[in-house]
Enzyme design. Structure first.
Site, short mmCIF file in Angstrom:
data_model
loop_
_atom_site.label_atom_id
_atom_site.label_comp_id
_atom_site.label_asym_id
_atom_site.label_seq_id
_atom_site.Cartn_x
_atom_site.Cartn_y
_atom_site.Cartn_z
N GLY A 25 2.97 -3.25 -32.56
CA GLY A 25 2.93 -2.66 -33.90
C GLY A 25 2.82 -1.15 -33.73
N SER A 26 2.56 -0.47 -34.84
CA SER A 26 2.55 0.99 -34.78
C SER A 26 1.46 1.53 -33.85
CB SER A 26 2.36 1.56 -36.19
OG SER A 26 1.27 0.90 -36.83
N GLU A 28 0.56 0.40 -31.01
CA GLU A 28 0.82 0.12 -29.60
C GLU A 28 1.86 1.06 -29.01
OE1 GLU A 28 0.58 -2.44 -31.97
OE2 GLU A 28 -1.50 -2.39 -31.28
N GLU A 47 1.99 -13.98 -31.76
CA GLU A 47 0.94 -13.70 -30.76
C GLU A 47 0.42 -14.96 -30.07
OE1 GLU A 47 1.13 -12.34 -33.72
OE2 GLU A 47 1.15 -10.16 -33.42
N HIS A 70 -1.25 -6.30 -31.39
CA HIS A 70 -1.48 -5.37 -32.49
C HIS A 70 -2.84 -5.60 -33.15
CE1 HIS A 70 -0.56 -2.60 -35.59
NE2 HIS A 70 -0.51 -3.51 -36.55
N HIS A 281 -14.44 -36.42 -25.04
CA HIS A 281 -13.74 -36.16 -26.29
C HIS A 281 -14.10 -37.22 -27.34
CE1 HIS A 281 -9.58 -34.99 -28.24
NE2 HIS A 281 -10.57 -34.94 -29.09
N GLY A 401 -7.35 -28.20 -25.67
CA GLY A 401 -6.67 -29.08 -26.62
C GLY A 401 -6.07 -28.34 -27.80
#
Ligand code: TZD
Ligand code: CA
Length: 526
Positions: A25-26, A28, A47, A70, A281, A401
C-alpha cells in the site's frame, strides 16, 4: 550516507532473507523503492495468501522470509493464517508499513495506532521502533528471535518516513552480528533417557512436526528399529515425521483423550518427540494415561513442555537428541510391531468418486518424492490410508486448523523446492479461503497440481454435527462453485473429472506439465 532502507536490505541479505512476500500500500512504497536486484518479491493478491505462501516457503526452505504488509488493514487480514504460523513454528518476519511517524497519533488515513499490539498474542515479538534510529536494530531483533527455537513469527511496524533517514556509526555492528541457537542435552541426561528406553518392556514413540522440521526423520527410523518400537504420529499433524510405509508406522493418534490413552496404555513407556502433549480436538474425556504407563516428553520449546498436563519433560534439541539416542540404545530383538491395517478403498458412484479413489490415483501417478499440501478436512483418514509419505518434507497442513493455508502454502513450498513436485489436495470449502494463491502460481509458473475435492459441502462440519448431536444448524451445502472457471480466471489451466479414468488422465497430464494445473475432482461425502 547510508539510510535505514539500505542498511535493512544489507541486514536481510546477510541473514539470507532475500525472499519478500507482500501486498503493498502507500506506506510500503518507501521501503520497496529501488528494490535490490538480488531480492525477489512475490506479490500475493490477499494478505492471507501472502502469509500462507511465506509460511510454506519458510517451512520448506529453512529460510526466514520477509512478509511486507500494509498497515492495520493488511496486517489484520493476514492474521487468520498467522494463527497457523504460530503453531507450525514458522520463522517469518512481518513488516507492516506505518504512516508518517509524527502523524500516527492523529489517526490519519492508513495509520495504525497501537501497531505493535495488533498481531499480539500471535507473534513471538512485536514492536514499532521508538525512534528512526532504532529501525535496523529492531529489525535484527525480530529476525534473530524468529529464527531461534521455538521458531515463530515476529512483527515490526515501521513509519515510512524512517526509511530515508540516515543510520548511525553503530549500525554496522548490528548488521554484522550472528546469533546461534546451541542448547543441548547434558551427557548424564542422555544416559538417563537411554537407560529408561532400554529398560522399558514395550516402548512406543510418538513423533511430532518438529522431527520433520529439524530433518530428524531418519534418526527416528533408526531409533524405532533399535527399540523395535511402533511409531505414532501425534494428533492433528502439520507435518509428517516418519515414513508411512515403514513396518513400524502405527498411524495417526486420534485427537481425543480417551482413545489416545487407550492406545498408549498398552506400553509401559511413551517417548513423545517434537510435539505438544497433545493437540486434542474432539471432546472424549478420560484419564490422560493408563496407570502402568510413563510418558517422557522431549521438545525444544519450553512452553510446550511447561504447559503439558502430564509426563516428565526434557528441553533438548530434537534432531541431536534423536540421533544420540539412536546411537546409544541397545538393539532389541524381544519386541514385535504388529502390521498396520489399512481399510479397503471404498467404491465410486457413477458421477462422483470416493476420496479414496482420488488419493490412490495421486499416489500412483505422482512422483515418488511428491510433496503433499493438504487442506481437505473430511478426508484425512482416506489420505493417511492411501498415500505413502516416504521422505522428509513430504507433508504440510494448517498447524492450527485455520483454513486458507493450504492452497497458497503449496505455492510457497513449490518455490522453495523447485526440484520436487507439489500437489495441493484442497477441499472445495477450504479452497475459497486462499484461492488467490492460484494467480501467484500462474504468475511465477510454479507447477503445483491443485486437486480440489468438490463434494459441495463443508463435510467436516457435517461430521462434527453428527458427533456433537447438533441437529438443526443452517445448511452448509456449497453448490455451484465452478473451480475450472475460477482457475481459468486466474490464469491456471484447469479441467474437471467425475470418474477415475478421467481423473487418472488429468493427473498424468498435470504431472507432465511445467505449469500449474487445477483438477476439480467431483467427490461424494457420506
Ligand atoms: N474458518 C477458518 C479460517 N478455519 C476453519 N477451520 C473454519 C473456518 C471452520 N471449518 C473447519 O474447521 S472445517 C470447515 C470449516 C468451515 C469445512 C471445510 O470444508 P472443505 O472440506 O470443503 O474444505 P470437507 O472435506 O468438505 O470437510
Ligand atoms: Ca467440501
Amino acid at each position: 550516507m547510508t539510510t535505514n532502507r539500505e542498511a535493512t536490505y544489507e541486514l536481510l541479505r546477510r541473514q539470507g532473507m532475500t525472499k519478500v512476500f507482500g501486498n503493498p500500500g502507500s506506506n510500503e512504497l518507501q521501503f520497496l523503492k529501488d528494490f535490490p536486484e538480488d531480492f525477489h518479491y512475490i506479490l500475493g493478491l490477499h494478505e492471507g495468501a501472502v502469509m500462507a505462501m511465506a509460511d510454506g516457503y519458510a517451512q520448506a526452505s529453512g529460510e526466514i522470509p520477509l512478509v511486507s504488509l500494509h498497515s492495520a488493514a493488511g496486517t489484520g487480514t493476514s492474521m487468520g493464517v498467522l494463527a497457523n504460523t504460530v503453531q507450525s513454528k514458522s520463522p517469518v518476519v512481518v513488516l507492516s508499513g506505518q504512516q508518517l511517524r509524527d502523524m500516527v497519533g492523529q489517526e490519519i488515513m492508513v495509520s495504525s495506532t497501537n501497531a505493535a499490539q495488533l498481531p499480539q498474542p500471535l507473534t513471538k515479538f512485536s514492536a514499532e521502533p521508538l525512534s528512526a534510529n532504532d529501525v535496523v536494530r529492531t529489525m535484527a531483533h525480530a529476525i534473530h528471535l524468529a529464527g531461534m527455537h521455538p521458531k515463530g513469527p515476529a512483527h515490526i511496524s515501521v513509519p515510512h518516513d524512517d526509511w530515508d533517514r540516515p543510520v548511525d556509526e553503530n549500525t554496522q555492528l548490528t548488521i554484522g552480528r550472528t546469533v546461534q541457537d546451541a542448547m543441548s542435552l547434558a551427557p548424564a541426561q542422555l544416559e538417563e533417557l537411554a537407560a529408561l528406553l532400554d529398560s522399558a518392556a514395550s516402548p512406543v514413540l510418538v513423533l511430532g512436526p518438529e522431527v520433520d522440521a529439524t530433518h530428524a526423520n531418519d534418526s527416528a527410523v533408526v531409533l524405532s528399529e533399535q527399540l523395535g518400537a511402533p511409531v505414532w504420529i501425534a494428533p492433528s499433524p502439520a507435518r509428517c515425521p516418519f515414513p508411512t510405509d515403514h513396518p513400524h508406522f502405527a498411524g495417526l493418534l486420534p485427537a481425543n483423550v480417551r482413545d489416545i490413552s487407550g492406545l498408549l496404555s498398552k506400553h509401559d513407556l511413551v517417548l513423545v518427540v517434537g510435539a505438544p502433549v497433545f493437540r486434542y480436538h474432539h471432546d472424549k474425556p478420560g484419564a490422560y494415561l493408563g496407570e502402568g504407563t510413563r510418558l517422557i516428553h522431549l521438545s525444544q520449546d519450553p512452553d510446550e513442555l511447561a504447559r503439558a498436563p502430564f509426563g516428565d519433560a526434557y528441553l533438548a534439541p530434537v534432531a541431536d537428541t534423536l540421533s544420540a539416542l539412536a546411537a546409544r540404545v541397545q538393539k532389541r530383538t524381544d519386541t514385535a510391531v504388529p502390521a498396520r491395517t489399512i481399510p479397503a478403498p471404498r467404491t465410486d458412484r457413477p458421477d462422483r468418486m470416493h476420496p479414496d479413489t482420488v488419493f490412490r490415483a495421486i499416489q500412483d501417478l505422482g512422483p515418488e518424492d511428491l510433496i503433499h499440501v493438504v487442506e481437505s478436512t473430511s478426508t484425512a483418514e482416506s489420505f493417511w490410508s492411501h498415500v505413502k509419505l516416504r521422505s522428509q518434507g513430504s507433508f504440510y497442513s494448517a498447524a492450527a486448523g485455520g483454513l486458507g493455508f493450504g492452497l497458497p502454502a503449496a505455492v510457497g513450498i513449490q518455490l522453495a523446492q523447485p526440484e520436487r513436485r507439489v500437489v495441493a489436495e484442497i477441499g472445495d470449502g477450504s479452497a475459497n479461503f486462499g484461492i488467490t494463491g492460484l494467480w501467484s502460481a500462474a504468475r511465477h509458473q510454479l507447477p503445483v497440481v491443485f486437486v480440489i475435492f468438490r463434494n459441495e459441502t463443508y463435510g467436516a462440519l457435517v461430521n462434527f454435527g453428527r458427533r456433537l448431536d447438533t441437529l438443526g444448524t443452517p445448511s452448509f451445502e456449497l453448490p455451484g462453485i465452478d473451480f475450472v472457471a475460477i482457475a481459468k480466471g486466474y490464469g491456471v489451466r484447469a479441467e474437471s473429472a467425475t470418474t477415475e479414468a478421467e481423473l487418472r488422465d488429468a493427473l498424468a497430464r498435470a504431472f507432465s506439465a511445467h505449469e500449474p494445473v487445477l483438477i476439480e475432482a467431483f467427490t461424494y461425502f457420506e
